[in-house]
Design a protein around this motif. Structure first.
Motif, PDB file in Angstrom:
ATOM      1  N   UNK A  96       0.836  -1.213   0.000  1.00  0.00           N
ATOM      2  CA  UNK A  96       0.000   0.000   0.000  1.00  0.00           C
ATOM      3  C   UNK A  96       0.866   1.257   0.000  1.00  0.00           C
ATOM      4  N   UNK A  97       1.956   1.237   0.749  1.00  0.00           N
ATOM      5  CA  UNK A  97       2.842   2.404   0.795  1.00  0.00           C
ATOM      6  C   UNK A  97       3.494   2.641  -0.561  1.00  0.00           C
ATOM      7  N   UNK A  98       3.899   1.583  -1.218  1.00  0.00           N
ATOM      8  CA  UNK A  98       4.493   1.736  -2.556  1.00  0.00           C
ATOM      9  C   UNK A  98       3.463   2.272  -3.548  1.00  0.00           C
ATOM     10  N   UNK A  99       2.233   1.829  -3.408  1.00  0.00           N
ATOM     11  CA  UNK A  99       1.170   2.243  -4.333  1.00  0.00           C
ATOM     12  C   UNK A  99       0.821   3.728  -4.184  1.00  0.00           C
ATOM     13  N   UNK A 100       1.142   4.310  -3.051  1.00  0.00           N
ATOM     14  CA  UNK A 100       0.786   5.713  -2.823  1.00  0.00           C
ATOM     15  C   UNK A 100       1.958   6.675  -3.024  1.00  0.00           C
ATOM     16  N   UNK A 101       3.133   6.143  -3.361  1.00  0.00           N
ATOM     17  CA  UNK A 101       4.303   6.997  -3.522  1.00  0.00           C
ATOM     18  C   UNK A 101       5.094   6.526  -4.739  1.00  0.00           C
ATOM     19  N   UNK A 102       5.004   7.297  -5.821  1.00  0.00           N
ATOM     20  CA  UNK A 102       5.644   6.907  -7.082  1.00  0.00           C
ATOM     21  C   UNK A 102       7.162   6.758  -6.938  1.00  0.00           C
ATOM     22  N   UNK A 103       7.804   7.636  -6.197  1.00  0.00           N
ATOM     23  CA  UNK A 103       9.251   7.561  -6.015  1.00  0.00           C
ATOM     24  C   UNK A 103       9.647   6.269  -5.317  1.00  0.00           C
ATOM     25  N   UNK A 104       8.904   5.920  -4.270  1.00  0.00           N
ATOM     26  CA  UNK A 104       9.185   4.661  -3.572  1.00  0.00           C
ATOM     27  C   UNK A 104       8.986   3.475  -4.507  1.00  0.00           C
ATOM     28  N   UNK A 105       7.905   3.510  -5.298  1.00  0.00           N
ATOM     29  CA  UNK A 105       7.622   2.413  -6.231  1.00  0.00           C
ATOM     30  C   UNK A 105       8.747   2.281  -7.266  1.00  0.00           C
ATOM     31  N   UNK A 106       9.249   3.401  -7.771  1.00  0.00           N
ATOM     32  CA  UNK A 106      10.347   3.353  -8.742  1.00  0.00           C
ATOM     33  C   UNK A 106      11.632   2.854  -8.099  1.00  0.00           C
ATOM     34  N   UNK A 107      11.898   3.284  -6.885  1.00  0.00           N
ATOM     35  CA  UNK A 107      13.077   2.790  -6.167  1.00  0.00           C
ATOM     36  C   UNK A 107      12.965   1.283  -5.923  1.00  0.00           C
ATOM     37  N   UNK A 108      11.768   0.835  -5.578  1.00  0.00           N
ATOM     38  CA  UNK A 108      11.541  -0.587  -5.355  1.00  0.00           C
ATOM     39  C   UNK A 108      11.767  -1.376  -6.652  1.00  0.00           C
ATOM     40  N   UNK A 109      11.259  -0.868  -7.765  1.00  0.00           N
ATOM     41  CA  UNK A 109      11.465  -1.529  -9.057  1.00  0.00           C
ATOM     42  C   UNK A 109      12.959  -1.619  -9.380  1.00  0.00           C
ATOM     43  N   UNK A 110      13.697  -0.549  -9.110  1.00  0.00           N
ATOM     44  CA  UNK A 110      15.145  -0.567  -9.329  1.00  0.00           C
ATOM     45  C   UNK A 110      15.833  -1.589  -8.450  1.00  0.00           C
ATOM     46  N   UNK A 111      15.388  -1.691  -7.215  1.00  0.00           N
ATOM     47  CA  UNK A 111      15.947  -2.668  -6.285  1.00  0.00           C
ATOM     48  C   UNK A 111      15.689  -4.095  -6.764  1.00  0.00           C
ATOM     49  N   UNK A 112      14.483  -4.351  -7.254  1.00  0.00           N
ATOM     50  CA  UNK A 112      14.161  -5.680  -7.772  1.00  0.00           C
ATOM     51  C   UNK A 112      15.003  -5.995  -9.011  1.00  0.00           C
ATOM     52  N   UNK A 113      15.207  -5.007  -9.870  1.00  0.00           N
ATOM     53  CA  UNK A 113      16.040  -5.213 -11.062  1.00  0.00           C
ATOM     54  C   UNK A 113      17.473  -5.563 -10.659  1.00  0.00           C
ATOM     55  N   UNK A 114      18.001  -4.883  -9.644  1.00  0.00           N
ATOM     56  CA  UNK A 114      19.347  -5.183  -9.145  1.00  0.00           C
ATOM     57  C   UNK A 114      19.410  -6.612  -8.608  1.00  0.00           C
ATOM     58  N   UNK A 115      18.368  -7.043  -7.930  1.00  0.00           N
ATOM     59  CA  UNK A 115      18.325  -8.406  -7.399  1.00  0.00           C
ATOM     60  C   UNK A 115      18.338  -9.441  -8.513  1.00  0.00           C
ATOM     61  N   UNK A 116      17.631  -9.160  -9.603  1.00  0.00           N
ATOM     62  CA  UNK A 116      17.633 -10.070 -10.745  1.00  0.00           C
ATOM     63  C   UNK A 116      19.046 -10.139 -11.326  1.00  0.00           C
ATOM     64  N   UNK A 117      19.712  -9.012 -11.440  1.00  0.00           N
ATOM     65  CA  UNK A 117      21.081  -8.994 -11.961  1.00  0.00           C
ATOM     66  C   UNK A 117      22.012  -9.820 -11.072  1.00  0.00           C
ATOM     67  N   UNK A 118      21.859  -9.682  -9.766  1.00  0.00           N
ATOM     68  CA  UNK A 118      22.692 -10.440  -8.821  1.00  0.00           C
ATOM     69  C   UNK A 118      22.401 -11.937  -8.936  1.00  0.00           C
ATOM     70  N   UNK A 119      21.128 -12.297  -9.083  1.00  0.00           N
ATOM     71  CA  UNK A 119      20.765 -13.713  -9.230  1.00  0.00           C
ATOM     72  C   UNK A 119      21.378 -14.294 -10.504  1.00  0.00           C
ATOM     73  N   UNK A 120      21.377 -13.515 -11.576  1.00  0.00           N
ATOM     74  CA  UNK A 120      21.981 -13.983 -12.830  1.00  0.00           C
ATOM     75  C   UNK A 120      23.487 -14.166 -12.676  1.00  0.00           C
ATOM     76  N   UNK A 121      24.120 -13.252 -11.972  1.00  0.00           N
ATOM     77  CA  UNK A 121      25.558 -13.370 -11.720  1.00  0.00           C
ATOM     78  C   UNK A 121      25.849 -14.634 -10.919  1.00  0.00           C
ATOM     79  N   UNK A 122      25.049 -14.897  -9.882  1.00  0.00           N
ATOM     80  CA  UNK A 122      25.238 -16.105  -9.080  1.00  0.00           C
ATOM     81  C   UNK A 122      25.035 -17.361  -9.919  1.00  0.00           C
TER      82      UNK A 122
END
Length: 177
Positions: A96-122
């Motif tokens: 709910x907090x992410x849904x009400x704050x676009x900046x937080x949602x974009x930061x979260x999306x960036x964080x998830x993308x970084x996690x995917x990159x790390x998983x691929x590296x592993x």
């Protein structure tokens, strides 16, 4: 990343943990989102042969098991590698907090993308056949981490047994590597 997360988790409940403790187990319902305040927690799966495989090493400022926010059940165990603390929020509150704050949602999306990159590296590291090659690759991408991490944890992260990693390190010492 910590700035916006400190805002998201500003009123979260603090939970302490001891080394070796579990925050959750495989099959538990996902009800909380954890942000690591202190210490280290690893997401661990045990292979059919009994070896631990580390899927994520979460340290200070990291959201633990971030993909689980969108799952019903955990697919691994959260094992504390040191004592420490997390901030925890209900998954619905977090979403709910992410849904009400676009900046937080974009930061979260960036964080998830970084996690995917790390998983691929592993995955790339674990695809290498020789222990020596896996260790070399891991050292190249984690040059400052080696002296601080227990050998058992590194072995789990690169997908080899601790004994195989000890043998490789012993061989390198004997040959001046």
């Amino acid at each position: 990343m910590s700035d916006w997360l400190s805002q998201v988790f500003s009123d979260a409940t603090r939970r302490s943990f001891e080394k070796g403790g579990r925050l959750f187990h495989t099959g538990d319902r996902v009800l909380k989102v954890f942000w690591v305040l202190e210490g280290q927690i690893d997401l661990v799966r045990v292979t059919p042969s009994g070896n631990e495989m580390v899927l994520q090493s979460a340290g200070q400022g990291t959201v633990l098991a971030e993909a689980s926010v969108y799952s019903e059940y955990y697919h691994c165990d959260a094992v504390a590698r040191s004592e420490g603390a997390v901030a925890q929020l209900g998954t619905n509150v977090f979403k709910d907090r992410l849904a009400t704050n676009r900046t937080w949602a974009e930061n979260w999306a960036g964080s998830l993308a970084h996690s995917v990159q790390r998983a691929r590296l592993n995955t790339e590291i674990r695809s290498l056949k020789r222990v020596a090659d896996r260790l070399d690759f891991w050292l190249a991408v984690n040059p400052d981490t080696f002296p601080e991490r227990p050998i058992k944890d590194i072995a789990a992260e690169i997908g080899v047994s601790p004994e195989a990693l000890y043998r490789e390190l012993s061989s390198r010492r004997q040959h001046g590597g």
